[in-house]
Enzyme design. Sequence first.
Site, PDB file in Angstrom:
ATOM      1  N   THR A 126       5.756   4.050  -7.733  1.00  0.00           N
ATOM      2  CA  THR A 126       5.706   5.508  -7.885  1.00  0.00           C
ATOM      3  C   THR A 126       6.857   6.065  -8.724  1.00  0.00           C
ATOM      4  O   THR A 126       7.997   5.639  -8.589  1.00  0.00           O
ATOM      5  CB  THR A 126       5.741   6.150  -6.477  1.00  0.00           C
ATOM      6  OG1 THR A 126       4.638   5.646  -5.748  1.00  0.00           O
ATOM      7  CG2 THR A 126       5.642   7.661  -6.537  1.00  0.00           C
ATOM      8  N   PRO A 128       8.219  10.034 -10.713  1.00  0.00           N
ATOM      9  CA  PRO A 128       8.019  11.487 -10.644  1.00  0.00           C
ATOM     10  C   PRO A 128       6.711  11.957 -11.281  1.00  0.00           C
ATOM     11  O   PRO A 128       6.048  12.848 -10.767  1.00  0.00           O
ATOM     12  CB  PRO A 128       9.249  12.046 -11.367  1.00  0.00           C
ATOM     13  CG  PRO A 128      10.306  11.002 -11.147  1.00  0.00           C
ATOM     14  CD  PRO A 128       9.584   9.678 -11.144  1.00  0.00           C
ATOM     15  N   SER A 132      -0.347   9.561  -7.506  1.00  0.00           N
ATOM     16  CA  SER A 132      -1.745   9.128  -7.397  1.00  0.00           C
ATOM     17  C   SER A 132      -2.210   8.448  -8.677  1.00  0.00           C
ATOM     18  O   SER A 132      -2.947   7.470  -8.639  1.00  0.00           O
ATOM     19  CB  SER A 132      -2.644  10.339  -7.110  1.00  0.00           C
ATOM     20  OG  SER A 132      -2.415  10.809  -5.798  1.00  0.00           O
ATOM     21  N   GLN A 283     -11.583  21.351  32.053  1.00  0.00           N
ATOM     22  CA  GLN A 283     -12.483  20.706  31.094  1.00  0.00           C
ATOM     23  C   GLN A 283     -11.975  20.817  29.652  1.00  0.00           C
ATOM     24  O   GLN A 283     -12.172  19.895  28.848  1.00  0.00           O
ATOM     25  CB  GLN A 283     -13.869  21.355  31.210  1.00  0.00           C
ATOM     26  CG  GLN A 283     -14.966  20.418  30.805  1.00  0.00           C
ATOM     27  CD  GLN A 283     -16.336  21.002  31.067  1.00  0.00           C
ATOM     28  OE1 GLN A 283     -16.591  22.166  30.763  1.00  0.00           O
ATOM     29  NE2 GLN A 283     -17.219  20.207  31.627  1.00  0.00           N
ATOM     30  N   HIS A 343       0.169  19.246  25.295  1.00  0.00           N
ATOM     31  CA  HIS A 343       1.541  19.408  25.782  1.00  0.00           C
ATOM     32  C   HIS A 343       2.037  20.855  25.660  1.00  0.00           C
ATOM     33  O   HIS A 343       3.103  21.180  26.209  1.00  0.00           O
ATOM     34  CB  HIS A 343       2.488  18.485  25.010  1.00  0.00           C
ATOM     35  CG  HIS A 343       2.444  17.053  25.443  1.00  0.00           C
ATOM     36  ND1 HIS A 343       1.404  16.205  25.130  1.00  0.00           N
ATOM     37  CD2 HIS A 343       3.298  16.321  26.197  1.00  0.00           C
ATOM     38  CE1 HIS A 343       1.628  15.006  25.646  1.00  0.00           C
ATOM     39  NE2 HIS A 343       2.764  15.055  26.309  1.00  0.00           N
ATOM     40  N   GLY A 344       1.308  21.685  24.931  1.00  0.00           N
ATOM     41  CA  GLY A 344       1.690  23.090  24.799  1.00  0.00           C
ATOM     42  C   GLY A 344       3.095  23.222  24.223  1.00  0.00           C
ATOM     43  O   GLY A 344       3.509  22.431  23.366  1.00  0.00           O
ATOM     44  N   GLU A 368       0.944   5.173   0.185  1.00  0.00           N
ATOM     45  CA  GLU A 368       0.043   4.070  -0.195  1.00  0.00           C
ATOM     46  C   GLU A 368      -1.355   4.579  -0.554  1.00  0.00           C
ATOM     47  O   GLU A 368      -2.361   3.951  -0.273  1.00  0.00           O
ATOM     48  CB  GLU A 368       0.020   2.966   0.875  1.00  0.00           C
ATOM     49  CG  GLU A 368       1.394   2.300   0.998  1.00  0.00           C
ATOM     50  CD  GLU A 368       1.406   0.949   1.674  1.00  0.00           C
ATOM     51  OE1 GLU A 368       0.402   0.224   1.608  1.00  0.00           O
ATOM     52  OE2 GLU A 368       2.453   0.613   2.258  1.00  0.00           O
ATOM     53  N   THR A 370      -3.162   8.698  -1.208  1.00  0.00           N
ATOM     54  CA  THR A 370      -3.563   9.853  -0.388  1.00  0.00           C
ATOM     55  C   THR A 370      -5.017   9.690   0.104  1.00  0.00           C
ATOM     56  O   THR A 370      -5.768   8.859  -0.427  1.00  0.00           O
ATOM     57  CB  THR A 370      -3.506  11.146  -1.233  1.00  0.00           C
ATOM     58  OG1 THR A 370      -4.409  10.973  -2.338  1.00  0.00           O
ATOM     59  CG2 THR A 370      -2.100  11.423  -1.747  1.00  0.00           C
ATOM     60  N   GLU A 372      -7.314  11.613  -0.590  1.00  0.00           N
ATOM     61  CA  GLU A 372      -8.183  11.937  -1.732  1.00  0.00           C
ATOM     62  C   GLU A 372      -8.382  10.696  -2.618  1.00  0.00           C
ATOM     63  O   GLU A 372      -9.496  10.435  -3.091  1.00  0.00           O
ATOM     64  CB  GLU A 372      -7.569  13.096  -2.542  1.00  0.00           C
ATOM     65  CG  GLU A 372      -7.560  14.438  -1.805  1.00  0.00           C
ATOM     66  CD  GLU A 372      -6.640  14.496  -0.588  1.00  0.00           C
ATOM     67  OE1 GLU A 372      -5.569  13.836  -0.606  1.00  0.00           O
ATOM     68  OE2 GLU A 372      -6.979  15.183   0.394  1.00  0.00           O
TER      69      GLU A 372
HETATM   70  N1  COS Z   1      -8.123  -4.794  -7.144  1.00  0.00           N
HETATM   71  C1  COS Z   1      -8.051  -5.444  -8.328  1.00  0.00           C
HETATM   72  N2  COS Z   1      -8.112  -4.799  -9.512  1.00  0.00           N
HETATM   73  C2  COS Z   1      -8.270  -3.459  -9.495  1.00  0.00           C
HETATM   74  C3  COS Z   1      -8.357  -2.741  -8.289  1.00  0.00           C
HETATM   75  C4  COS Z   1      -8.282  -3.459  -7.074  1.00  0.00           C
HETATM   76  N3  COS Z   1      -8.351  -2.837  -5.904  1.00  0.00           N
HETATM   77  N4  COS Z   1      -8.489  -1.428  -8.575  1.00  0.00           N
HETATM   78  C5  COS Z   1      -8.514  -1.319  -9.924  1.00  0.00           C
HETATM   79  N5  COS Z   1      -8.370  -2.551 -10.475  1.00  0.00           N
HETATM   80  C6  COS Z   1      -8.400  -2.901 -11.899  1.00  0.00           C
HETATM   81  C7  COS Z   1      -9.692  -2.416 -12.525  1.00  0.00           C
HETATM   82  O1  COS Z   1     -10.729  -3.352 -12.341  1.00  0.00           O
HETATM   83  C8  COS Z   1      -9.286  -2.224 -13.970  1.00  0.00           C
HETATM   84  O2  COS Z   1      -9.278  -3.445 -14.665  1.00  0.00           O
HETATM   85  P1  COS Z   1     -10.530  -3.948 -15.615  1.00  0.00           P
HETATM   86  O3  COS Z   1     -10.801  -2.847 -16.579  1.00  0.00           O
HETATM   87  O4  COS Z   1     -10.014  -5.201 -16.250  1.00  0.00           O
HETATM   88  O5  COS Z   1     -11.672  -4.186 -14.683  1.00  0.00           O
HETATM   89  C9  COS Z   1      -7.835  -1.767 -13.879  1.00  0.00           C
HETATM   90  O6  COS Z   1      -7.355  -2.213 -12.601  1.00  0.00           O
HETATM   91  C10 COS Z   1      -7.713  -0.267 -13.971  1.00  0.00           C
HETATM   92  O7  COS Z   1      -8.456   0.280 -12.890  1.00  0.00           O
HETATM   93  P2  COS Z   1      -8.981   1.784 -12.847  1.00  0.00           P
HETATM   94  O8  COS Z   1      -9.734   2.092 -14.092  1.00  0.00           O
HETATM   95  O9  COS Z   1      -9.685   1.968 -11.571  1.00  0.00           O
HETATM   96  O10 COS Z   1      -7.605   2.599 -12.871  1.00  0.00           O
HETATM   97  P3  COS Z   1      -7.323   4.138 -12.686  1.00  0.00           P
HETATM   98  O11 COS Z   1      -6.176   4.519 -13.540  1.00  0.00           O
HETATM   99  O12 COS Z   1      -8.579   4.921 -12.855  1.00  0.00           O
HETATM  100  O13 COS Z   1      -6.760   4.316 -11.163  1.00  0.00           O
HETATM  101  C11 COS Z   1      -6.586   4.324  -8.791  1.00  0.00           C
HETATM  102  C12 COS Z   1      -7.145   3.680 -10.072  1.00  0.00           C
HETATM  103  C13 COS Z   1      -6.738   5.825  -8.725  1.00  0.00           C
HETATM  104  C14 COS Z   1      -7.390   3.649  -7.712  1.00  0.00           C
HETATM  105  C15 COS Z   1      -5.091   3.931  -8.687  1.00  0.00           C
HETATM  106  O14 COS Z   1      -4.308   4.615  -9.644  1.00  0.00           O
HETATM  107  C16 COS Z   1      -4.497   4.182  -7.307  1.00  0.00           C
HETATM  108  O15 COS Z   1      -4.717   3.417  -6.370  1.00  0.00           O
HETATM  109  N6  COS Z   1      -3.703   5.265  -7.173  1.00  0.00           N
HETATM  110  C17 COS Z   1      -2.947   5.503  -5.965  1.00  0.00           C
HETATM  111  C18 COS Z   1      -1.652   4.787  -6.066  1.00  0.00           C
HETATM  112  C19 COS Z   1      -1.002   4.690  -4.740  1.00  0.00           C
HETATM  113  O16 COS Z   1      -1.581   4.283  -3.759  1.00  0.00           O
HETATM  114  N7  COS Z   1       0.269   5.052  -4.736  1.00  0.00           N
HETATM  115  C20 COS Z   1       1.001   5.018  -3.514  1.00  0.00           C
HETATM  116  C21 COS Z   1       2.380   4.658  -3.769  1.00  0.00           C
HETATM  117  S1  COS Z   1       2.687   2.996  -3.821  1.00  0.00           S
HETATM  118  S2  COS Z   1       3.313   2.684  -1.997  1.00  0.00           S
END
Ligand code: COS
Length: 385
Positions: A126, A128, A132, A283, A343-344, A368, A370, A372
């Site tokens: 992550t 700034p 997501s 209840q 618990h109020g 890890e 959201t 959404e």
């Molecule tokens: N396992 C393996 N590969 C994955 C995967 C998974 N679960 N999810 C995506 N990929 C791969 C895709 O297959 C794609 O590769 P190919 O084109 O070769 O197939 C590549 O990664 C890009 O995937 P995608 O197009 O889905 O990427 P996006 O940018 O659209 O984003 C999300 C995907 C939104 C799912 C991702 O950015 C995400 O999980 N965001 C949240 C991050 C998070 O949890 N942060 C918390 C802080 S870390 S503790």
Amino acid sequence: MDIELSEDMKIMLDTIKRFVQRELEPISRQVEEEDKIPEEIVQKMRELGLFGLAIPQEYGGLGLSLFEECLIYEELSKTNACFRARIATNNGIGSQGIIIDGTEEQRRKYLPKLASGEWTACFALTEPEAGSDAANIKTRAELQGDHWVLNGKKHFITNGDIADMATVFAVTDPQKRARGGITAFIVEKNFPGYRVGTIEKKMGHRGSHTAELIFDNCIVPKENVIGGIRMVGQGFKTAMKVLDRGRIAIGASAVGAAQKLLELSVDYAKQRVQFGRPIANFQAIQFMLADMATQIYAARQILYHAARLRDKMGTSVTKEASMVKLFCTEMVSRVADMALQIHGGMGYMKDYPIERFYRDVRLMRIYEGTSEIQRLVIARELLKD
Ligand code: COS
């Protein structure tokens, strides 16, 4: 659900239950006030093997299945959330990149230190401008001779302030980004140019810190690309695989915390007298208890099912992992709200643990991924060819 546990696992679970009741719960408030887990408790956690639950035995860990690990997290989550957070990065997001995609050499070099708890690991994805939208990270890594040079800033990094090593995700090809342009590195805290920035002030999870990590021309040896040269550019997938697993583990924390909130609420409802009767006789209270118990029951079933599926199928449980994270963490928020209502005014006071749980479980719908993002992942899985 039929749960068959090995004798060793039964003993381990009993030990953890006792550890929670006798050692962790009594200092839960102290930890909250001091925002710090005493070192002697961390040492006991090491001795119990808690830092290496998920690390294979050949590298010094206990080699538990994800299902077994989830049972331990349920117990550990019945007290202050910081205790689980202290061990979670070594078992989960901090080590799993190496376990899933690392080279044999990397596993041998780093996993024993993490399994013993001698070292703490963290997961630095992550930034700034990239929460997501993880593929939008700006941290850059450029190859210069026999090492990579990293520049950028990470934030909200759990255990970042105490970590001895970080799994760091950086852009190695800005054109390709998530598809071949992000690489995962193992970065030790002593590498030149690695620095801990601000320790962030949070609403809850006191005793567990999140921090900024700053890479200022940070020098990382070539051999510290997770998985070696063949994995340059493949780091985004590593991150996603790590998160898939982590999302199931968070479901276990949610179920454990919810179970504790239910138990506290049942006890309180039986002893709190209003209008001449224990409030458990009303209840309105009974219905809340019934809803809490039913929702926990449902959440636990999908948690156990998904954890066992992951144990059987390996990494391809993306949809189920997101369902568990979504359902269990939203469930625990509702349960915490009902517990507070039962618990109020007492529930709102710092004298009772409910207000702490209420604040702590709120994070579960955010970190890890959201709620959404989980919905987005589930929908994509449903709609893909
Ligand atoms: N396992 C393996 N590969 C994955 C995967 C998974 N679960 N999810 C995506 N990929 C791969 C895709 O297959 C794609 O590769 P190919 O084109 O070769 O197939 C590549 O990664 C890009 O995937 P995608 O197009 O889905 O990427 P996006 O940018 O659209 O984003 C999300 C995907 C939104 C799912 C991702 O950015 C995400 O999980 N965001 C949240 C991050 C998070 O949890 N942060 C918390 C802080 S870390 S503790």
